[in-house]
Design a protein around this motif. Structure first.
Motif, short mmCIF file in Angstrom:
data_model
loop_
_atom_site.label_atom_id
_atom_site.label_comp_id
_atom_site.label_asym_id
_atom_site.label_seq_id
_atom_site.Cartn_x
_atom_site.Cartn_y
_atom_site.Cartn_z
N GLY A 72 18.23 -4.23 13.34
CA GLY A 72 17.28 -5.00 12.55
C GLY A 72 17.30 -6.48 12.84
N PHE A 73 18.46 -6.99 13.32
CA PHE A 73 18.58 -8.42 13.62
C PHE A 73 17.98 -8.80 14.96
CE2 PHE A 73 22.07 -8.22 10.47
CZ PHE A 73 21.60 -9.21 9.62
N ALA A 74 17.81 -7.81 15.86
CA ALA A 74 17.37 -8.11 17.22
C ALA A 74 15.89 -8.47 17.22
CB ALA A 74 17.61 -6.89 18.11
N PRO A 75 15.46 -9.23 18.25
CA PRO A 75 14.02 -9.48 18.40
C PRO A 75 13.29 -8.17 18.73
CG PRO A 75 15.22 -10.32 20.30
CD PRO A 75 16.24 -9.90 19.29
N ILE A 76 12.00 -8.16 18.49
CA ILE A 76 11.26 -6.90 18.51
C ILE A 76 11.37 -6.16 19.85
CG2 ILE A 76 9.09 -8.12 19.01
CD1 ILE A 76 7.84 -5.76 17.23
N LYS A 77 11.28 -6.91 20.97
CA LYS A 77 11.35 -6.25 22.29
C LYS A 77 12.69 -5.53 22.45
CE LYS A 77 7.87 -7.52 25.31
NZ LYS A 77 7.39 -8.87 25.58
N ALA A 78 13.79 -6.23 22.07
CA ALA A 78 15.12 -5.64 22.20
C ALA A 78 15.24 -4.43 21.29
CB ALA A 78 16.18 -6.67 21.85
N GLN A 79 14.64 -4.53 20.10
CA GLN A 79 14.66 -3.39 19.17
C GLN A 79 14.07 -2.15 19.82
OE1 GLN A 79 12.57 -4.53 15.63
NE2 GLN A 79 14.39 -5.36 14.66
N ILE A 80 12.89 -2.36 20.43
CA ILE A 80 12.20 -1.21 21.04
C ILE A 80 13.07 -0.59 22.12
CG2 ILE A 80 10.17 -0.53 22.39
CD1 ILE A 80 8.69 -2.85 20.93
N ILE A 81 13.62 -1.47 23.00
CA ILE A 81 14.43 -0.96 24.10
C ILE A 81 15.67 -0.22 23.58
CG2 ILE A 81 15.85 -1.65 26.09
CD1 ILE A 81 13.80 -3.96 26.47
N LEU A 82 16.36 -0.83 22.58
CA LEU A 82 17.56 -0.21 22.04
C LEU A 82 17.27 1.16 21.43
CD1 LEU A 82 19.44 -3.21 20.42
CD2 LEU A 82 20.30 -1.67 22.19
N VAL A 83 16.17 1.21 20.65
CA VAL A 83 15.81 2.48 20.01
C VAL A 83 15.52 3.55 21.07
CG1 VAL A 83 14.08 3.63 18.60
CG2 VAL A 83 15.01 1.44 17.88
#
Lengths: 324, 289
Positions: free
Chosen positions: A78-89
């Motif tokens: 939840g803390f990551a920026p949106i692009k990183a969130q997408i990649i991590l998920v």
């Protein structure tokens, strides 16, 4: 993305009630399964002692650790920026899928040995059957869509019967009808042309409706402006209406293309050496069914990812004239 | 509305006026003391549009009833009337965006009828500007203007571009040529739409409420463009509620109600001395504010 509101709201995964309830749900779910005999139990040995002896305490400890890990993961992402969130998920879900496949205990050497042939023969055939069908389907669809919008009773009748019939019959039946039925009239087609024909008319029927709705979505004023300048029907359609309908058509078309890529596997019933057919026939004799089927599925996935990429490229291209 | 036009009001001569329900032919201004921007259109000028006893039905609803109207070369006509009175329907019949069922319409010497093969010949010579601009959103402003000359007149790309730029200059937005319509303001879009029609070099321009969809501050830029067109002698038929524009540039104002021409005349006469109660009521309604 949707048109976003300007109000800053707290991130959902950081809301205490949300974290608490996901924690509770995950804990409850994993309490229901006895994981003491798995890798997870082994990992927990220092805490719970011998996993098989740990009983209820062990099960609870394992479920608790998983629930904590899950919730923590949620909060941290939840803390990551949106692009990183997408990649991590994506990465995490991918890992889960791979872990799922790994649980089949597939023989990797067998896959490695047969993969090249699966690609050179299977993927190649699947791709060219799909590509040719796609071309024909688009042609059929454009003509049928115009026919369905025309005031000519014959044209409308033929086009609407066509879409109704070929959308209504199972694709498998259509393939059989064309391969086994056409010879009754003395038309004998080989397996590959039969497959292409069946796919073309079936997908064409779906795409007819997509084209029709796309054409109809264009404002009447465009027709009027075009007519008022003296443009005829063909010119108006080609230069004014279709170029504007395309951005509307592209997303559902991408959808149809992807599903048709996989529907092409039905052609395997005619013995065409495409991806699914090869995956089945290579795996069967040595009982390595799962290996080949999993490999083929992943290949289908990669191919449809390519189609998705192309689709998003085209969509971006067309959003150009909408920019402010 | 554009600013006070009282000086124009006084300068305009009166036309002769017929109180009959639209069963009247052309009325030319007879004044000898017209303002400098008004050219007199002689009765002998070529008829660009001639409508006789035109009637039109939508189902059982009669949209037009025995409309007679002649538009001569160089004439500027403003059609006004309450909504639903058939003004738009009438001018849309002139380039056959709508079909009439009775009577005759002749445009540029070609009679319009349902079996015509040469509707293109008519449409090439009749420009139309719409309430909602109807620019082609997938093309640049320049391409919007080049399309007609290239596709209908067979001009080469460079010739079409020259024509397009000339008319974009004419409506004073050549610098917007490479933008897309959505990037322009409403007033600019409407001026592009005017330029697009002009690029076909039509014999007559039809305006279908060209300012009704615009913000108030953009109305004047479009009206100015139309006024300057009128000064250059363009034959125009405008459906509009801009009475200031009507006073300033029209040779004739036509009032329609319920599909009929109720009254027509030179602006001066029309605005100062309307004959029909319906016209008086309409004018009092729209001039009240």
């Amino acid at each position: 993305m949707l048109y976003q509101d300007t109000i800053d709201s707290e991130v959902l995964v950081h809301k205490p009630w949300f974290v608490a309830s996901t924690f509770a749900v995950v804990l409850a779910l994993f309490l229901m399964y006895n994981l003491t005999g798995t890798t997870m139990g082994e990992l927990m040995r220092p805490v719970i002692g011998d996993p098989s002896q740990s009983g209820l305490y062990g099960r609870f400890a394992i479920a608790f650790v998983i629930a904590v890990a899950f919730s923590l993961n949620l909060v941290l992402i939840g803390f990551a920026p949106i692009k990183a969130q997408i990649i991590l998920v994506w990465l995490e879900l991918l890992l889960l899928i791979l872990a799922f496949f790994k649980s089949f205990e597939l023989s990797l050497p067998f896959i490695r040995e047969n993969l090249p042939f699966l690609i050179t023969q299977g993927v190649f055939t699947t791709l060219y059957v799909s590509a040719i069908s796609l071309l024909f389907a688009s042609l059929i669809a454009i003509i049928a869509a115009v026919a369905k919008l025309s005031s000519n009773g014959f044209a409308y009748g033929i086009a609407s019967f066509y879409t109704s019939f070929f959308r209504g019959l199972p694709l498998l039946m259509q393939i059989y009808l064309i391969y086994l039925g056409l010879p009754q009239f003395g038309i004998v087609l080989n397996a590959v042309p039969s497959g292409i024909l069946a796919l073309s008319v079936c997908i064409g029927a779906y795409m007819t409706e997509i084209f029709r709705s796309g054409i109809q979505s264009i404002d009447r004023g465009q027709w009027e402006a075009s007519r008022s300048m003296g443009f005829g029907f063909g010119l108006t359609m080609r230069r004014i209406i279709l170029p504007q309908a395309l951005p509307v058509i592209v997303p559902p078309m991408g959808n149809t293309f992807i599903s048709m890529l996989k529907d092409s596997s039905l052609v395997s019933v005619l013995g065409v050496w495409e991806l699914t057919f090869l995956a089945r026939t290579i795996g069967q004799p040595t009982f390595h069914n799962m290996e080949m089927l999993v490999a083929a599925s992943l290949i289908y996935w990669v191919l449809s990812c390519c189609l998705e990429l192309i689709q998003s490229k085209i969509e971006r291209h067309y959003s150009r004239s909408k920019l402010r | 509305m554009i600013a006070s036009n009282s000086q124009l009001l006084n300068g305009l001569g009166g036309g002769n006026l017929s109180p009959e329900n639209g069963n009247m032919l052309h009325v030319a201004p007879l004044s000898s003391q017209e303002p400098s921007n008004q050219k007199q259109v002689p009765m002998t000028a070529d008829k660009i549009i001639e409508a006789t006893n035109v009637s039109k039905w939508y189902g059982s609803f009669r949209a037009l009833t025995d409309v007679n109207l002649t538009v001569r070369k160089g004439e500027r006509i403003v059609i006004c009337g309450p909504s639903g009175s058939g003004k738009s329907t009438l001018i849309r019949c002139f380039n056959r965006l709508e079909a009439h069922q009775e009577g005759e319409i002749t445009v540029n010497g070609i009679r319009l009828h349902s079996k015509m093969r040469n509707v293109t010949d008519v449409r090439k010579n009749v420009g139309m500007v719409f309430q909602h601009f109807n620019l082609f959103p997938h093309m640049t402003v320049l391409m919007n203007c080049m399309a007609g000359p290239m596709w209908m007149k067979g001009l080469s790309e460079s010739e079409a571009k020259k024509t397009a730029l000339k008319f974009l200059e004419r409506v004073r937005i050549p610098e917007q040529a490479n933008k897309y319509p959505v990037q322009l303001s409403g007033g600019q879009q409407q001026r592009v739409a005017i330029a697009r029609s002009l690029c076909m070099e039509p014999a007559v321009m039809l305006f279908d409420e060209p300012t009704s969809a615009l913000d108030p501050e953009m109305v004047s830029e479009v009206l100015e463009t139309m006024t300057s067109l009128a000064r250059d002698g363009m034959t125009m038929v405008c459906v509009t509620h801009e009475m200031g524009f009507a006073r300033a540039v029209a040779d004739r104002v036509i009032f329609m109600d319920r599909g009929q021409i109720v009254e027509q005349g030179a602006p001066n006469e029309f605005f100062t001395n309307p004959q029909h109660d319906r016209t008086k009521l309409f004018l009092s309604q729209i001039l009240k504010h």
